[in-house]
Design a protein around this motif. Sequence first.
Motif, PDB file in Angstrom:
ATOM      1  N   GLU A 187       2.585   1.995   7.255  1.00 13.41           N
ATOM      2  CA  GLU A 187       1.261   2.169   6.638  1.00 13.41           C
ATOM      3  C   GLU A 187       0.231   1.286   7.337  1.00 13.41           C
ATOM      4  O   GLU A 187      -0.896   1.713   7.618  1.00 13.41           O
ATOM      5  CB  GLU A 187       1.324   1.831   5.143  1.00 13.41           C
ATOM      6  CG  GLU A 187       2.193   2.736   4.300  1.00 13.41           C
ATOM      7  CD  GLU A 187       1.502   4.046   3.941  1.00 13.41           C
ATOM      8  OE1 GLU A 187       0.386   4.294   4.430  1.00 13.41           O
ATOM      9  OE2 GLU A 187       2.096   4.827   3.165  1.00 13.41           O
TER      10      GLU A 187
ATOM     11  N   ILE B 240       0.825  -1.200   0.000  1.00 11.82           N
ATOM     12  CA  ILE B 240       0.000   0.000   0.000  1.00 11.82           C
ATOM     13  C   ILE B 240       0.868   1.263   0.000  1.00 11.82           C
ATOM     14  O   ILE B 240       1.933   1.316   0.619  1.00 11.82           O
ATOM     15  CB  ILE B 240      -0.971   0.030   1.199  1.00 11.82           C
ATOM     16  CG1 ILE B 240      -0.260  -0.257   2.525  1.00 11.82           C
ATOM     17  CG2 ILE B 240      -2.095  -0.960   1.000  1.00 11.82           C
ATOM     18  CD1 ILE B 240      -1.190  -0.262   3.732  1.00 11.82           C
ATOM     19  N   ARG B 241       0.373   2.246  -0.735  1.00 16.39           N
ATOM     20  CA  ARG B 241       0.917   3.591  -0.724  1.00 16.39           C
ATOM     21  C   ARG B 241      -0.261   4.556  -0.657  1.00 16.39           C
ATOM     22  O   ARG B 241      -1.405   4.166  -0.906  1.00 16.39           O
ATOM     23  CB  ARG B 241       1.750   3.862  -1.990  1.00 16.39           C
ATOM     24  CG  ARG B 241       3.048   3.065  -2.084  1.00 16.39           C
ATOM     25  CD  ARG B 241       4.017   3.398  -0.975  1.00 16.39           C
ATOM     26  NE  ARG B 241       5.348   2.818  -1.173  1.00 16.39           N
ATOM     27  CZ  ARG B 241       6.269   2.750  -0.231  1.00 16.39           C
ATOM     28  NH1 ARG B 241       6.011   3.199   0.994  1.00 16.39           N
ATOM     29  NH2 ARG B 241       7.455   2.229  -0.484  1.00 16.39           N
ATOM     30  N   LYS B 242       0.012   5.795  -0.304  1.00 17.10           N
ATOM     31  CA  LYS B 242      -1.076   6.753  -0.176  1.00 17.10           C
ATOM     32  C   LYS B 242      -1.876   6.866  -1.460  1.00 17.10           C
ATOM     33  O   LYS B 242      -3.094   7.033  -1.450  1.00 17.10           O
ATOM     34  CB  LYS B 242      -0.525   8.138   0.199  1.00 17.10           C
ATOM     35  CG  LYS B 242       0.262   8.174   1.511  1.00 17.10           C
ATOM     36  CD  LYS B 242      -0.579   7.702   2.690  1.00 17.10           C
ATOM     37  CE  LYS B 242       0.214   7.812   3.998  1.00 17.10           C
ATOM     38  NZ  LYS B 242      -0.485   7.162   5.129  1.00 17.10           N
ATOM     39  N   ASN B 243      -1.170   6.758  -2.586  1.00 15.22           N
ATOM     40  CA  ASN B 243      -1.816   6.818  -3.895  1.00 15.22           C
ATOM     41  C   ASN B 243      -1.831   5.416  -4.507  1.00 15.22           C
ATOM     42  O   ASN B 243      -0.794   4.761  -4.596  1.00 15.22           O
ATOM     43  CB  ASN B 243      -1.057   7.789  -4.812  1.00 15.22           C
ATOM     44  CG  ASN B 243      -1.691   7.933  -6.169  1.00 15.22           C
ATOM     45  OD1 ASN B 243      -1.621   7.015  -6.980  1.00 15.22           O
ATOM     46  ND2 ASN B 243      -2.315   9.074  -6.425  1.00 15.22           N
ATOM     47  N   SER B 244      -2.994   4.961  -4.928  1.00 18.26           N
ATOM     48  CA  SER B 244      -3.144   3.602  -5.432  1.00 18.26           C
ATOM     49  C   SER B 244      -2.257   3.333  -6.633  1.00 18.26           C
ATOM     50  O   SER B 244      -1.631   2.276  -6.749  1.00 18.26           O
ATOM     51  CB  SER B 244      -4.612   3.351  -5.791  1.00 18.26           C
ATOM     52  OG  SER B 244      -4.790   2.040  -6.271  1.00 18.26           O
TER      53      SER B 244
ATOM     54  N   SER C 224      -4.363   1.758  -2.155  1.00 19.14           N
ATOM     55  CA  SER C 224      -4.341   2.749  -1.078  1.00 19.14           C
ATOM     56  C   SER C 224      -4.654   2.091   0.260  1.00 19.14           C
ATOM     57  O   SER C 224      -5.201   0.984   0.304  1.00 19.14           O
ATOM     58  CB  SER C 224      -5.374   3.832  -1.364  1.00 19.14           C
ATOM     59  OG  SER C 224      -6.693   3.293  -1.244  1.00 19.14           O
TER      60      SER C 224
END
Length: 366
Positions: free
Chosen positions: A322, A241-245, A281
Amino acid sequence: MQFGLFSVGDVTPDPTNGTVQTEHERIKNTITIAKKAEEIGLDVFATGEHHNPPFVPSSPTTTLAYIAAQTEKLILSTSTTLITTNDPVKIAEDYATLQHLADGRMDLMLGRGNTAPVYPWFGFDGSKAIELTVEHYQLLRRLWDEDVVTWQGEFRTPLQGFTATPRPLDGVPPFVWHGNIRTPEVAELAAFYGDGYFANNIFWPKEHYIRLINFYRQRYAHYGHGEPEQAIVGLGGQFFIRKNSQDAVKEFRPYFDNAPVYGHGPSLEDFTAQTPLTVGSPQEFVEKTLTFAEYFGDYQRQLFLVDHAGLPLKTVLEQLDELGEVLPQLRAEFDARRPANVPDAPTHGARVAAKLAAESVEEATV
């Protein structure tokens, strides 16, 4: 609900730059990851058992004892202890020792593993895997439950008046999960003894695991341990996961495409659609994880595979940060949905209390 990590301990080249961790680095990084798991509030860390490259965790109890000495709350477990090729006597003694060293903060997951050559390495016939599983586990249970064991079977030398030492902590053996991806006989064994059943559902579509878990629940009730929904179930999972998919997909794709466990197979998009893998996300991860109970029923333990496929330690630790941010939301959502009659995940303290309560009732009726 217990949340945690499970590691297979692979040493895989980073496909983005060709970097390969040394065995020393991989082992030490595993310790760092386990300590990070406690730092972010996870409940469990589990390591696999492998005896072949490219894996390093050939001695789980050594690794877990080392982690136990550096943590305070983390439950230490295995993501497979090989019940087929390990001597049940050694399992009984090694894991009872770990139980004492960790002050009860441990359990273990038994399984057959997925490396066929391991059987002859330890003097066994791989075609007898099911028979080995059943016989070895029956002996292991007796070694923990009985102070003196006389036993004879097919696959090891007989025991005459044998006592495994040390005895289990507080007279309560370690809790056992039976790890499984395909074999109904394993679900039957877990149900018969009232043990936990861990469906490592990271590879195949959910329909396959729905059948196995439902079978385990039905047999658990058949053997008188409770209602089907009270059976003790654990699940595997994966995420990146990252803040932006879009950033998550772009960064993880080369690792997915080259991973030994599923690389060069289905596309990332197909795999995430059919399995628990989430690449996206944090909110997408939360939403997908919450659907697991809809498919499999309310369950007690959720373990995630994070440190694999050549991901560098820095990235793994970022992933755990995360996870730590959304962990309170996951806990709250699962707790809110859990019916009152569904038991919590077993812990040593709770099992000791149950044992003492049962003994009190027994004394009162004498």
